[in-house]
Design a protein around this motif. Structure first.
Motif, PDB file in Angstrom:
ATOM      1  N   LEU A  43       6.930  -9.074   9.570  1.00  0.00           N
ATOM      2  CA  LEU A  43       6.094  -7.886   9.665  1.00  0.00           C
ATOM      3  C   LEU A  43       4.664  -8.178   9.208  1.00  0.00           C
ATOM      4  O   LEU A  43       3.702  -7.626   9.760  1.00  0.00           O
ATOM      5  CB  LEU A  43       6.682  -6.746   8.836  1.00  0.00           C
ATOM      6  CG  LEU A  43       8.015  -6.178   9.332  1.00  0.00           C
ATOM      7  CD1 LEU A  43       8.472  -5.035   8.433  1.00  0.00           C
ATOM      8  CD2 LEU A  43       7.888  -5.684  10.777  1.00  0.00           C
ATOM      9  N   ILE A  44       4.523  -9.034   8.210  1.00  0.00           N
ATOM     10  CA  ILE A  44       3.170  -9.430   7.784  1.00  0.00           C
ATOM     11  C   ILE A  44       2.440 -10.102   8.938  1.00  0.00           C
ATOM     12  O   ILE A  44       1.283  -9.797   9.239  1.00  0.00           O
ATOM     13  CB  ILE A  44       3.245 -10.371   6.563  1.00  0.00           C
ATOM     14  CG1 ILE A  44       3.868  -9.657   5.360  1.00  0.00           C
ATOM     15  CG2 ILE A  44       1.851 -10.886   6.199  1.00  0.00           C
ATOM     16  CD1 ILE A  44       4.136 -10.576   4.180  1.00  0.00           C
ATOM     17  N   GLY A  45       3.147 -11.023   9.599  1.00  0.00           N
ATOM     18  CA  GLY A  45       2.541 -11.718  10.733  1.00  0.00           C
ATOM     19  C   GLY A  45       2.214 -10.786  11.881  1.00  0.00           C
ATOM     20  O   GLY A  45       1.134 -10.889  12.487  1.00  0.00           O
ATOM     21  N   LEU A  46       3.113  -9.867  12.193  1.00  0.00           N
ATOM     22  CA  LEU A  46       2.856  -8.931  13.292  1.00  0.00           C
ATOM     23  C   LEU A  46       1.701  -7.990  12.973  1.00  0.00           C
ATOM     24  O   LEU A  46       0.870  -7.698  13.852  1.00  0.00           O
ATOM     25  CB  LEU A  46       4.115  -8.116  13.591  1.00  0.00           C
ATOM     26  CG  LEU A  46       5.214  -8.813  14.401  1.00  0.00           C
ATOM     27  CD1 LEU A  46       6.440  -7.933  14.489  1.00  0.00           C
ATOM     28  CD2 LEU A  46       4.705  -9.158  15.796  1.00  0.00           C
ATOM     29  N   LEU A  47       1.633  -7.520  11.721  1.00  0.00           N
ATOM     30  CA  LEU A  47       0.527  -6.639  11.369  1.00  0.00           C
ATOM     31  C   LEU A  47      -0.801  -7.398  11.400  1.00  0.00           C
ATOM     32  O   LEU A  47      -1.823  -6.859  11.860  1.00  0.00           O
ATOM     33  CB  LEU A  47       0.754  -6.026   9.985  1.00  0.00           C
ATOM     34  CG  LEU A  47      -0.347  -5.060   9.500  1.00  0.00           C
ATOM     35  CD1 LEU A  47      -0.593  -3.955  10.529  1.00  0.00           C
ATOM     36  CD2 LEU A  47       0.004  -4.473   8.142  1.00  0.00           C
ATOM     37  N   ALA A  48      -0.801  -8.646  10.931  1.00  0.00           N
ATOM     38  CA  ALA A  48      -2.018  -9.451  11.008  1.00  0.00           C
ATOM     39  C   ALA A  48      -2.457  -9.632  12.458  1.00  0.00           C
ATOM     40  O   ALA A  48      -3.647  -9.528  12.787  1.00  0.00           O
ATOM     41  CB  ALA A  48      -1.802 -10.807  10.342  1.00  0.00           C
ATOM     42  N   MET A  49      -1.499  -9.906  13.353  1.00  0.00           N
ATOM     43  CA  MET A  49      -1.814 -10.012  14.776  1.00  0.00           C
ATOM     44  C   MET A  49      -2.382  -8.703  15.308  1.00  0.00           C
ATOM     45  O   MET A  49      -3.364  -8.698  16.076  1.00  0.00           O
ATOM     46  CB  MET A  49      -0.560 -10.378  15.565  1.00  0.00           C
ATOM     47  CG  MET A  49      -0.086 -11.804  15.397  1.00  0.00           C
ATOM     48  SD  MET A  49       1.456 -12.091  16.315  1.00  0.00           S
ATOM     49  CE  MET A  49       0.867 -11.949  18.014  1.00  0.00           C
ATOM     50  N   ALA A  50      -1.793  -7.592  14.910  1.00  0.00           N
ATOM     51  CA  ALA A  50      -2.257  -6.291  15.390  1.00  0.00           C
ATOM     52  C   ALA A  50      -3.669  -5.994  14.908  1.00  0.00           C
ATOM     53  O   ALA A  50      -4.500  -5.473  15.670  1.00  0.00           O
ATOM     54  CB  ALA A  50      -1.303  -5.189  14.923  1.00  0.00           C
ATOM     55  N   LEU A  51      -3.955  -6.331  13.651  1.00  0.00           N
ATOM     56  CA  LEU A  51      -5.295  -6.083  13.121  1.00  0.00           C
ATOM     57  C   LEU A  51      -6.348  -6.903  13.860  1.00  0.00           C
ATOM     58  O   LEU A  51      -7.480  -6.443  14.055  1.00  0.00           O
ATOM     59  CB  LEU A  51      -5.336  -6.389  11.620  1.00  0.00           C
ATOM     60  CG  LEU A  51      -4.520  -5.459  10.717  1.00  0.00           C
ATOM     61  CD1 LEU A  51      -4.610  -5.901   9.264  1.00  0.00           C
ATOM     62  CD2 LEU A  51      -4.985  -4.006  10.858  1.00  0.00           C
ATOM     63  N   ILE A  71      -5.062  -8.062   3.938  1.00  0.00           N
ATOM     64  CA  ILE A  71      -4.743  -6.642   4.069  1.00  0.00           C
ATOM     65  C   ILE A  71      -3.366  -6.457   4.699  1.00  0.00           C
ATOM     66  O   ILE A  71      -2.605  -5.559   4.306  1.00  0.00           O
ATOM     67  CB  ILE A  71      -5.844  -5.925   4.872  1.00  0.00           C
ATOM     68  CG1 ILE A  71      -7.104  -5.827   4.006  1.00  0.00           C
ATOM     69  CG2 ILE A  71      -5.392  -4.548   5.340  1.00  0.00           C
ATOM     70  CD1 ILE A  71      -8.280  -5.183   4.676  1.00  0.00           C
ATOM     71  N   ALA A  72      -3.022  -7.299   5.670  1.00  0.00           N
ATOM     72  CA  ALA A  72      -1.685  -7.225   6.261  1.00  0.00           C
ATOM     73  C   ALA A  72      -0.613  -7.472   5.200  1.00  0.00           C
ATOM     74  O   ALA A  72       0.399  -6.755   5.147  1.00  0.00           O
ATOM     75  CB  ALA A  72      -1.555  -8.236   7.399  1.00  0.00           C
ATOM     76  N   TYR A  73      -0.835  -8.471   4.352  1.00  0.00           N
ATOM     77  CA  TYR A  73       0.129  -8.757   3.276  1.00  0.00           C
ATOM     78  C   TYR A  73       0.249  -7.571   2.329  1.00  0.00           C
ATOM     79  O   TYR A  73       1.361  -7.147   1.967  1.00  0.00           O
ATOM     80  CB  TYR A  73      -0.324  -9.997   2.492  1.00  0.00           C
ATOM     81  CG  TYR A  73       0.514 -10.270   1.274  1.00  0.00           C
ATOM     82  CD1 TYR A  73       1.710 -10.958   1.371  1.00  0.00           C
ATOM     83  CD2 TYR A  73       0.109  -9.814   0.016  1.00  0.00           C
ATOM     84  CE1 TYR A  73       2.493 -11.193   0.244  1.00  0.00           C
ATOM     85  CE2 TYR A  73       0.879 -10.036  -1.106  1.00  0.00           C
ATOM     86  CZ  TYR A  73       2.075 -10.723  -0.983  1.00  0.00           C
ATOM     87  OH  TYR A  73       2.848 -10.947  -2.100  1.00  0.00           O
ATOM     88  N   PHE A  74      -0.889  -7.014   1.940  1.00  0.00           N
ATOM     89  CA  PHE A  74      -0.875  -5.905   0.984  1.00  0.00           C
ATOM     90  C   PHE A  74      -0.134  -4.693   1.539  1.00  0.00           C
ATOM     91  O   PHE A  74       0.727  -4.104   0.875  1.00  0.00           O
ATOM     92  CB  PHE A  74      -2.312  -5.541   0.621  1.00  0.00           C
ATOM     93  CG  PHE A  74      -2.434  -4.249  -0.140  1.00  0.00           C
ATOM     94  CD1 PHE A  74      -1.828  -4.095  -1.384  1.00  0.00           C
ATOM     95  CD2 PHE A  74      -3.145  -3.185   0.388  1.00  0.00           C
ATOM     96  CE1 PHE A  74      -1.929  -2.900  -2.084  1.00  0.00           C
ATOM     97  CE2 PHE A  74      -3.267  -1.988  -0.304  1.00  0.00           C
ATOM     98  CZ  PHE A  74      -2.648  -1.850  -1.542  1.00  0.00           C
ATOM     99  N   LEU A  75      -0.439  -4.310   2.761  1.00  0.00           N
ATOM    100  CA  LEU A  75       0.150  -3.095   3.318  1.00  0.00           C
ATOM    101  C   LEU A  75       1.649  -3.237   3.565  1.00  0.00           C
ATOM    102  O   LEU A  75       2.396  -2.254   3.458  1.00  0.00           O
ATOM    103  CB  LEU A  75      -0.565  -2.726   4.620  1.00  0.00           C
ATOM    104  CG  LEU A  75      -2.009  -2.225   4.461  1.00  0.00           C
ATOM    105  CD1 LEU A  75      -2.638  -1.983   5.814  1.00  0.00           C
ATOM    106  CD2 LEU A  75      -2.066  -0.950   3.612  1.00  0.00           C
ATOM    107  N   ILE A  76       2.108  -4.434   3.884  1.00  0.00           N
ATOM    108  CA  ILE A  76       3.543  -4.631   4.125  1.00  0.00           C
ATOM    109  C   ILE A  76       4.315  -4.721   2.816  1.00  0.00           C
ATOM    110  O   ILE A  76       5.425  -4.179   2.694  1.00  0.00           O
ATOM    111  CB  ILE A  76       3.772  -5.888   4.981  1.00  0.00           C
ATOM    112  CG1 ILE A  76       3.200  -5.701   6.388  1.00  0.00           C
ATOM    113  CG2 ILE A  76       5.258  -6.224   5.066  1.00  0.00           C
ATOM    114  CD1 ILE A  76       3.809  -4.566   7.177  1.00  0.00           C
TER     115      ILE A  76
END
Length: 535
Positions: A144-152, A370-375
């Protein structure tokens, strides 16, 4: 489990949306003069050759100006390289040669030229996921961290702008993220094939843009800080080999150092600390939010302060919660490139760090933090079980309960910003060409636009940009020094405009034909309604 599956699907949908936005009306925004330079160098022309042909006290049609964006007859890759060596040596040739091949295959329209960087920008998405996976492999929700980073990255207004810009910046972003991913992978697994891939990535970075060196500096600092015994040998060997491969262009830079410095003099112009601070805030937050209410409007900056707070909180949480090597790498990836640009500005004067595209090396680390923090953001359940909570703990708990809304605001703000940018004809990234659209709107059909090389010899790019925007029956009268107006002195009465003229051109025109009237600000366009045949 159902919530995770839904969230994963939501992130995939956001990524698909971001990919789709990259193809939306690629030719809508005006052509930036730097894009013009990229295209005509890729086509095999030099600015000197174009200027010698155009600025000869003669009338030129828009089609002739635009012809320099098409492949030069009988030219080769050597002409593209020679153009860079002679006039733009600070730019390595990799992207220009790629653009030349693209030009040979598909032609030189604006949309086609921008399709190449749009495609290259897609490389960053899987590389970002790989970087997240290597950094946070021990996290249960690493996917999920990786997917959110990709999305951002996919819906980042900043990344979208430069994905649709016919320059090398999307390739530079891929090199920054790819080399970071491969370095962590090489340090983690120690396999020679990974080191070979890392060597390839930094060689590609060197040949893409000189500011890739900022990323490399951050990686060296990380290895020295983390564990020099285990990593410095591999990194040192890879860098040494990359420098050997890059040595032909190092020689070019050594021989043409004065030319390289002269073409970047503008970045050394002193500015105030308030100007730098404003641009830093705009640059670091443009990866999430990019609505412009005017540079002197306080709301342009106030609405971005929550994003700055999010960045700072994310790095704080990263340092507190993630493995030491992970937060070290992201922290130096952000601060070292920024510091190498900002400190000279503060100590010696200049605005290098105020140029948003120069900060590309710093931005992926922010997105990943930010992706790491939010997940991974969870309250301290032990502390919250206490009957009395400290004020900051209660605030933290309430903020955590709003996490889904915070993420929604981030994604919504990014998508709205991307939509506003996609529907605009110009944007801040167009730099000196920003007002070309407004300039063209003030030039009526049948007018004659008079210009010379300009006070800083940059008019060539903006004239070619302008040629796509003015009415088709517009003519350009391009003068040399001294200006000679005999070719237009016998024209029938019509409207005449001077575009970004030098002081010498204005004085020569006024001396013969009378006073000029400024049409728009910044002295870009001057108007004279003359009956030249009677002059």
């Amino acid at each position: 489990m159902g919530d995770r599956r839904f969230f994963r699907g939501f992130l995939v949908a956001v990524i698909v949306l971001g990919i789709g936005l990259r193809w939306f009306e690629l030719d809508r925004k005006l052509l930036w003069h730097d894009e013009v330079y990229t295209q005509f160098r890729a086509a095999g022309f030099s600015r000197k050759q174009i200027d010698q042909q155009l600025f000869q006290n003669r009338l030129v049609l828009p089609q002739e100006l635009q012809s320099f964006l098409q492949l030069k007859p009988n030219s080769t890759e050597q002409d593209t390289i020679a153009s860079l060596i002679q006039e733009d040596p600070q730019h390595p040739p990799l992207y220009f040669l790629m653009a030349r091949s693209w030009l040979e295959w598909f032609g030189g329209s604006i949309a086609v030229a921008r399709l190449l960087p749009a495609l290259l920008s897609l490389l960053t998405l899987p590389l970002m996921f790989g970087w997240a996976w290597e950094l946070f492999a021990e996290e249960l929700e690493v996917d999920l961290i990786g997917l959110l980073a990709m999305a951002l990255v996919a819906i980042s207004p900043f990344d979208l702008l430069f994905a649709q810009t016919a320059r090398q910046y999307s390739l530079l972003t891929a090199a920054v993220v790819g080399s970071s991913y491969l370095l962590i992978r090489s340090l983690r697994w120690g396999i020679w094939q990974n080191w070979l891939l890392y060597l390839s990535s930094i060689t590609l970075g060197f040949y893409t843009h000189p500011f890739f060196g900022l990323t490399l500096a951050a990686q060296i600092v990380f290895v020295v800080w983390r564990s020099p015994r285990t990593g410095l040998k591999g990194v040192g060997s890879a860098i040494a080999a990359a420098l050997v491969l890059y040595s032909p262009w190092i020689l070019v830079l050594a021989v043409k150092s004065q030319q390289a410095l002269a073409t970047t003099d503008w970045a050394r112009v002193p500015v105030g600390i308030d100007y730098l601070a404003k641009l830093w805030l705009l640059s670091f937050t443009a990866i999430f939010f990019d609505l412009d209410f005017g540079f002197h409007n306080p709301w342009t900056f106030l609405v971005r302060l929550p994003y700055l707070l999010l960045i700072l909180v994310s790095f704080y949480a990263l340092i507190r919660r993630s493995p030491r090597s992970s937060w070290q790498f992201l922290l130096v990836s952000w601060l070292v490139p920024f510091g190498l640009l900002a400190l000279p500005d503060l100590l010696l004067g200049g605005k290098r760090s105020a140029v948003s595209r120069y900060l590309i090396s710093t931005l992926p680390a922010i997105q990943l933090a930010i992706a790491y923090f939010l997940i991974t953001w969870q309250p301290n359940l032990v502390a919250l079980a206490q009957p009395r909570l400290a004020g900051w703990q209660r605030l933290w708990l309430n903020a955590w309960r709003l996490k889904p809304w915070i993420l929604s605001v981030i994604i919504t703000g990014a998508v709205v910003s991307c939509g506003a940018s996609a529907l605009a004809n110009t944007w801040w990234s167009k730099d000196l060409s920003y007002h070309n659209g407004l300039t063209a709107q003030n030039i009526p059909p049948g007018a004659v636009v008079i210009s010379d090389r300009g006070p800083d010899f940059t008019n060539t790019g903006d004239l070619i940009s302008l040629s796509f925007l003015v009415p088709p029956n517009t003519q350009f009268y391009l003068t040399k020094d001294p200006a000679d107006f005999e070719a237009i002195a016998t024209l029938e009465p019509r409207q005449f405009y001077l575009f970004r003229p030098t002081t010498q051109l204005k004085q020569a025109f006024e001396q013969r034909f009378g006073e000029l009237e400024r049409v728009i600000l910044e002295e870009r366009l001057w108007r004279a309604r003359l009956k030249l045949g009677n002059a």
